[in-house]
Scaffold this motif. Structure first.
Motif, short mmCIF file in Angstrom:
data_model
loop_
_atom_site.label_atom_id
_atom_site.label_comp_id
_atom_site.label_asym_id
_atom_site.label_seq_id
_atom_site.Cartn_x
_atom_site.Cartn_y
_atom_site.Cartn_z
N THR A 1 -6.01 9.85 -19.39
CA THR A 1 -6.71 9.44 -18.17
C THR A 1 -7.86 10.40 -17.92
O THR A 1 -7.81 11.57 -18.34
CB THR A 1 -5.75 9.45 -16.96
OG1 THR A 1 -5.21 10.78 -16.80
CG2 THR A 1 -4.62 8.45 -17.17
N SER A 2 -8.88 9.93 -17.23
CA SER A 2 -10.04 10.77 -16.96
C SER A 2 -10.60 10.46 -15.58
O SER A 2 -10.54 9.32 -15.12
CB SER A 2 -11.13 10.58 -18.03
OG SER A 2 -11.76 9.32 -17.89
N ASP A 3 -11.12 11.50 -14.95
CA ASP A 3 -11.88 11.40 -13.71
C ASP A 3 -13.31 11.79 -14.03
O ASP A 3 -13.57 12.92 -14.45
CB ASP A 3 -11.30 12.30 -12.63
CG ASP A 3 -9.91 11.85 -12.18
OD1 ASP A 3 -9.68 10.64 -12.20
OD2 ASP A 3 -9.08 12.70 -11.84
N GLN A 4 -14.24 10.87 -13.83
CA GLN A 4 -15.63 11.07 -14.19
C GLN A 4 -16.50 11.00 -12.94
O GLN A 4 -16.46 10.00 -12.22
CB GLN A 4 -16.09 10.02 -15.21
CG GLN A 4 -15.21 9.94 -16.45
CD GLN A 4 -15.67 8.87 -17.42
OE1 GLN A 4 -16.70 8.23 -17.21
NE2 GLN A 4 -14.91 8.68 -18.50
N GLN A 5 -17.24 12.09 -12.71
CA GLN A 5 -18.20 12.11 -11.60
C GLN A 5 -19.60 11.94 -12.19
O GLN A 5 -20.06 12.76 -12.97
CB GLN A 5 -18.11 13.42 -10.82
CG GLN A 5 -19.12 13.53 -9.70
CD GLN A 5 -18.95 14.81 -8.89
OE1 GLN A 5 -17.87 15.14 -8.46
NE2 GLN A 5 -20.04 15.54 -8.71
N ILE A 6 -20.26 10.87 -11.79
CA ILE A 6 -21.57 10.53 -12.33
C ILE A 6 -22.60 10.60 -11.21
O ILE A 6 -22.43 9.96 -10.16
CB ILE A 6 -21.57 9.12 -12.97
CG1 ILE A 6 -20.51 9.04 -14.07
CG2 ILE A 6 -22.95 8.77 -13.51
CD1 ILE A 6 -20.39 7.68 -14.70
N ASP A 7 -23.63 11.41 -11.41
CA ASP A 7 -24.71 11.58 -10.44
C ASP A 7 -25.96 10.90 -10.98
O ASP A 7 -26.44 11.21 -12.08
CB ASP A 7 -25.00 13.06 -10.20
CG ASP A 7 -23.83 13.76 -9.53
OD1 ASP A 7 -23.33 13.23 -8.54
OD2 ASP A 7 -23.41 14.83 -10.01
N PHE A 8 -26.49 9.95 -10.20
CA PHE A 8 -27.72 9.25 -10.54
C PHE A 8 -28.87 9.83 -9.71
O PHE A 8 -28.71 10.11 -8.51
CB PHE A 8 -27.61 7.75 -10.24
CG PHE A 8 -26.62 7.02 -11.10
CD1 PHE A 8 -26.97 6.60 -12.38
CD2 PHE A 8 -25.34 6.76 -10.64
CE1 PHE A 8 -26.06 5.92 -13.16
CE2 PHE A 8 -24.42 6.09 -11.43
CZ PHE A 8 -24.78 5.67 -12.70
N SER B 1 -32.31 9.02 -14.05
CA SER B 1 -31.56 9.90 -14.93
C SER B 1 -30.13 10.01 -14.39
O SER B 1 -29.86 9.70 -13.24
CB SER B 1 -32.20 11.28 -15.03
OG SER B 1 -32.28 11.89 -13.75
N ALA B 2 -29.22 10.49 -15.26
CA ALA B 2 -27.81 10.57 -14.87
C ALA B 2 -27.18 11.79 -15.52
O ALA B 2 -27.57 12.21 -16.63
CB ALA B 2 -27.05 9.30 -15.28
N SER B 3 -26.22 12.36 -14.83
CA SER B 3 -25.41 13.45 -15.36
C SER B 3 -23.94 13.12 -15.08
O SER B 3 -23.60 12.67 -13.98
CB SER B 3 -25.79 14.79 -14.72
OG SER B 3 -25.59 14.76 -13.33
N ALA B 4 -23.08 13.35 -16.08
CA ALA B 4 -21.67 12.99 -15.98
C ALA B 4 -20.81 14.21 -16.21
O ALA B 4 -21.03 14.96 -17.17
CB ALA B 4 -21.31 11.89 -16.98
N GLN C 1 -24.01 9.03 -6.12
CA GLN C 1 -22.88 9.64 -6.82
C GLN C 1 -21.69 8.69 -6.80
O GLN C 1 -21.34 8.14 -5.75
CB GLN C 1 -22.48 10.97 -6.18
CG GLN C 1 -21.39 11.71 -6.94
CD GLN C 1 -20.99 13.01 -6.26
OE1 GLN C 1 -20.05 13.03 -5.48
NE2 GLN C 1 -21.73 14.07 -6.55
N VAL C 2 -21.08 8.47 -7.98
CA VAL C 2 -19.90 7.61 -8.08
C VAL C 2 -18.81 8.37 -8.83
O VAL C 2 -19.08 9.28 -9.62
CB VAL C 2 -20.22 6.28 -8.79
CG1 VAL C 2 -21.20 5.45 -8.00
CG2 VAL C 2 -20.73 6.52 -10.21
N GLN C 3 -17.57 7.97 -8.55
CA GLN C 3 -16.40 8.52 -9.24
C GLN C 3 -15.75 7.39 -10.04
O GLN C 3 -15.44 6.32 -9.50
CB GLN C 3 -15.38 9.11 -8.25
CG GLN C 3 -15.82 10.42 -7.61
CD GLN C 3 -16.87 10.23 -6.53
OE1 GLN C 3 -16.83 9.23 -5.81
NE2 GLN C 3 -17.83 11.14 -6.43
N VAL C 4 -15.55 7.62 -11.33
CA VAL C 4 -15.01 6.62 -12.25
C VAL C 4 -13.67 7.12 -12.77
O VAL C 4 -13.54 8.27 -13.20
CB VAL C 4 -15.98 6.36 -13.43
CG1 VAL C 4 -15.41 5.29 -14.36
CG2 VAL C 4 -17.35 5.95 -12.90
N LYS C 5 -12.67 6.25 -12.75
CA LYS C 5 -11.35 6.56 -13.31
C LYS C 5 -11.10 5.64 -14.50
O LYS C 5 -11.31 4.43 -14.41
CB LYS C 5 -10.24 6.36 -12.26
CG LYS C 5 -10.28 7.36 -11.11
CD LYS C 5 -9.12 7.15 -10.16
CE LYS C 5 -9.16 8.16 -9.02
NZ LYS C 5 -8.97 9.55 -9.52
#
Length: 606
Positions: free
Chosen positions: A80-87, A65-68, A146-150
Motif C-alpha cells: 500500500t502507498s500514500d502519495q502526496q502530489i503537488d501541482f 508541473s508536479a512533485s510526488a 495538492q491531492v492525496q492518493v492511496k
C-alpha cells in the motif's frame, strides 16, 4: 459638448507652430469638423456606425508541473502507498491535470481540497493515466493544488512492481519514494529504473525526475521477526487407521525476547488438536488460516503442541500440505505408512525409510508438502504414452496465430484424460479432434493447464488440433509463442515452423533445445506463399525460443513519362508512370496534380 469643443480648439491653437507636424494638424482638424457637426446638428441622425472587431484571443495553453512524495508500506500479501502530489499551474486554465501511471496495482482513492473528481484512464496501448479535475472559480485563477492518493497492490510470487506516478504531459516532474516494511518482513529492491538511491546503506529512499520502474521482492524475516525464535524443533507424526489424517506433535524451545512476543506457528491444512497453552506461552487463532505462538514472559520456553493435518487424495497419491514457521529446518518422522510406499520426489519433502518409520526434513521456507502411494500401484497395465507435436506459428500485423497438432501414441494402458501445460502468452481458441468431447483452461498457482475431456479412452493412437492466438504490441516487438506439453508423456518431440504474414520481417532469437532444418522438412512440405520461414526440430519438451518482429515498409521507384498538350481551349497532361515496388506490397499510392487541373481518367494494371 460646446465646452469640450472650445478646449480642443484652444489646445490646437497652442500646439500650432513651425514645429507642429502637418499630419497631426490634419488629424486634429478632422476631429474638430466631426465635433462641430455633432454639436450643431439641427436634426437627429438615425444612422448606425458598425465597428468591426477582430477574433477573440485564444486562451493560453496549459503548462503545469508536479512533485510526488510516495511512501509505500510492504507486507507479505500486499503493498500500500500514500502519495502526496503537488501541482503548480504556470499558465492556462487547469480543467484537467494528468499524470502517467507506471507499474501494477489499483488507485483506491484521491482526495484533496478543491478536488472536483478524478479517474484512471487506460489508453489503447494499455498505458494508464490519472486525471484530476479541480474546482474552478470564475475570476480566481488556480495556481496550486495538492491531492492525496492511496494505492494497493496484491503481491504474487513474493514480488511486485510498484504503482508510481509519472510526468505525463507535465512540463516538470519530481518523485520521492520511501519504502517501509514491518520488522517481520525482508524487502529487496530488484529493479529501480529512473531513480537514484538517497540512502546508500539501506536503499529504501529514492529520488527521480521522470518515469520510474521499481520492482521489489518480499519474504518472511524468520521466526524471530516478532520476538520469538523457535529452536531445536522436531516433528513426529502418525497416520490414522483409516488413512484420513496424520496426527503431528511439534516439540522445541521458544526463545522469547519479552512478554507479548509472538511468531507464526502453523497454517494451511493443519488444525490444532491439543496443547493450546503451556509454561509461559499460549496459542491464538490468526484469522482463518493459521495460529500464532505468543510468549507470556521472556526467556527459553519448552513447547509441545499437537495438531492434525488432513490427508487428501489425487488418483493413487495421498497428499499432505501445511506450513510451519519459515527459517527453521525441522526434522520430521512419520509412522504408520508401512514399508511398501513411494514418495513423490517432485515435492519439497521426500522422507527415507529408517527402521520402522519414514524420516525427512521440512525446508527452510516452512512449506511441508509430501505425497505417497503404495509401491504396487504401478503395476502391469499402467498408462504409458508418447506425443509428437507439429506447431505452425504465423506472425502478422498485431496478431500471432498458432496451429498445433498433437499426435498421441499409447504404448500401454488407456488414456482416459489428457492435460497439457500452457507455457507462455496467448489464448486457446479451439480444440478439435475425433476423441475430443470438450475442453477448458484451468489456472492453478499462476500456471495454466488445458484440460481435454475425451469422449472415450484413447487406445493405440489419437490426434488433437489446438488453435491459439496472442495479441502483439506495436512494432518492433519481441514475443514468445505458446508451448503446449502433454502432462505424463514419456517423451514429447516434434517440429516447429515460424513464418510471417504480410509486411512483417521476423527473426527467431534465443533458441534453446531446437535444431534448425530446411523448410521442406516440416510435415506437410513447403508453402510457396510464405516469404520468411524458419523450421526447427525439438527432441524433447525442454526447449524455448523468442520471436522478434518488425514492420516492413514498401520501397517504390517511379519512372515517369509526361506529355503536356496546349490546345486552343484547354490544356492536357498525360503521364505514363511505371512503379517498381520492393520489400512489401503497396496498398495505396498518392500523387499530386496541378491545382488548376482535374483528373479525367486513371487506367492501368491493378
Amino acid at each position: 459638448m460646446r465646452t469640450i469643443f472650445k478646449r480642443i480648439a484652444t489646445a490646437m491653437n497652442k500646439e500650432q507652430g513651425p514645429y507642429c507636424p502637418f499630419f497631426l494638424w490634419t488629424i486634429r482638424s478632422t476631429l474638430l469638423i466631426a465635433l462641430t457637426t455633432i454639436c450643431f446638428a439641427q436634426e437627429p441622425d438615425d444612422r448606425v456606425i458598425l465597428v468591426p472587431l477582430g477574433k477573440a484571443p485564444k486562451e493560453a495553453p496549459l503548462f503545469f508541473s508536479a512533485s510526488a512524495d510516495v511512501k509505500a508500506q510492504a507486507s507479505l500479501s500486499a503493498v500500500t502507498s500514500d502519495q502526496q502530489i503537488d501541482f503548480k499551474i504556470h499558465q492556462g486554465k487547469p480543467e484537467t491535470l494528468t499524470l502517467a501511471l507506471t507499474g501494477e496495482g489499483d488507485v483506491l482513492s484521491v482526495t484533496g481540497q478543491g478536488l472536483r473528481d478524478w479517474a484512471v484512464r487506460v489508453a489503447e496501448d494499455g498505458s494508464r493515466f490519472l486525471d484530476v479535475r479541480p474546482v474552478l472559480v470564475e475570476g480566481t485563477p488556480l495556481t496550486a493544488m495538492q491531492v492525496q492518493v492511496k494505492t494497493r497492490l496484491k503481491i504474487d510470487k513474493h514480488s511486485a512492481t510498484l504503482l508510481l506516478p509519472g510526468p505525463g504531459p507535465a512540463t516538470g516532474f519530481s518523485l520521492s519514494l520511501t519504502l517501509n516494511t514491518d520488522s517481520a518482513i525482508d524487502l529487496r529492491v530488484m529493479k529501480a529504473d529512473g531513480l537514484v538511491p538517497v540512502d546508500a546503506t539501506k536503499g529504501r529512499k529514492f529520488l527521480g525526475y521522470g518515469m520510474a520502474n521499481v520492482e521489489i521482492s518480499v519474504s518472511a524475516g524468520g521466526t524471530g521477526s516478532r520476538g520469538v525464535e523457535l529452536m531445536d524443533a522436531a516433528l513426529t507424526g502418525s497416520l490414522a487407521a483409516d488413512g484420513g489424517n496424520v496426527s503431528f506433535r511439534l516439540t522445541g524451545t521458544a526463545r522469547a525476547a519479552a512478554a507479548g512476543s509472538a511468531t507464526e506457528l502453523f497454517s494451511g491444512g493443519a488444525a490444532l488438536a491439543s496443547g493450546v497453552s503451556g509454561d509461559g506461552w499460549h496459542v491464538v487463532l490468526r484469522g482463518n488460516d493459521g495460529y500464532d505462538l505468543v510468549a507470556e514472559r521472556g526467556g527459553d520456553l519448552p513447547v509441545t503442541i499437537d495438531f492434525v493435518v488432513t490427508v487428501t487424495r489425487k488418483g493413487d497419491w495421498r497428499l499432505l500440505d501445511f506450513k510451519l514457521p519459515a527459517g527453521v529446518v525441522v526434522p520430521v518422522r512419520i509412522e504408520g505408512l508401512g514399508k511398501g510406499v513411494s514418495f513423490d520426489r517432485a515435492l519439497a519433502v521426500v522422507p527415507e525409510r529408517v527402521d520402522d518409520a519414514w524420516r525427512g526434513f521440512l525446508p527452510a521456507n516452512g512449506m511441508a508438502a509430501m505425497a505417497w502411494r503404495a509401491a504396487d500401484a504401478v503395476a502391469d497395465g499402467a498408462l504409458f504414452f508418447s506425443s509428437t507435436e507439429s506447431s505452425d506459428v504465423r506472425i502478422g500485423s498485431g496478431l500471432m496465430r498458432q496451429l498445433t497438432v498433437v499426435d498421441l501414441r499409447v504404448l500401454q494402458g488407456k488414456l482416459a484424460n489428457l492435460s497439457l501445460s500452457l507455457d507462455g502468452p496467448g489464448e486457446v481458441l479451439a480444440v478439435t479432434g475425433e476423441p475430443v468431447l470438450g475442453w477448458s483452461v484451468v489456472e492453478e498457482a499462476g500456471k495454466r493447464r488445458l484440460e481435454v475431456k475425451l469422449s472415450r479412452p484413447i487406445e493405440g493412437g489419437g490426434r488433437i488440433v489446438i488453435e491459439a492466438q496472442a495479441a502483439l504490441g506495436g512494432f518492433p516487438v519481441r514475443a514468445e509463442a505458446l508451448r503446449m506439453i502433454p502432462l505424463g508423456s514419456l517423451r514429447h518431440s516434434g517440429w516447429l515452423r515460424v513464418a510471417n504474414e504480410g509486411a512483417v520481417r521476423i527473426e527467431v532469437a534465443d533458441a534453446k533445445g531446437l535444431i534448425q532444418l530446411a523448410p521442406g522438412q516440416f510435415p506437410g512440405g513447403v508453402d510457396d506463399k510464405l516469404r520468411q520461414v524458419f523450421v526447427y526440430r525439438f527432441p524433447s519438451a525442454d526447449y524455448s525460443y523468442a520471436i522478434q518482429a518488425d514492420q516492413v515498409l514498401p520501397e517504390v521507384s517511379v519512372t515517369e513519362v509526361t506529355v503536356y498538350e496546349l490546345a486552343e481551349t484547354d490544356r492536357r497532361v498525360s503521364a505514363d508512370l511505371e512503379l517498381d515496388i520492393r520489400e512489401a506490397p503497396l496498398r495505396e499510392w498518392e500523387l499530386e496534380i496541378p491545382a488548376d487541373h482535374a483528373v479525367a481518367s486513371v487506367t492501368g494494371a491493378e
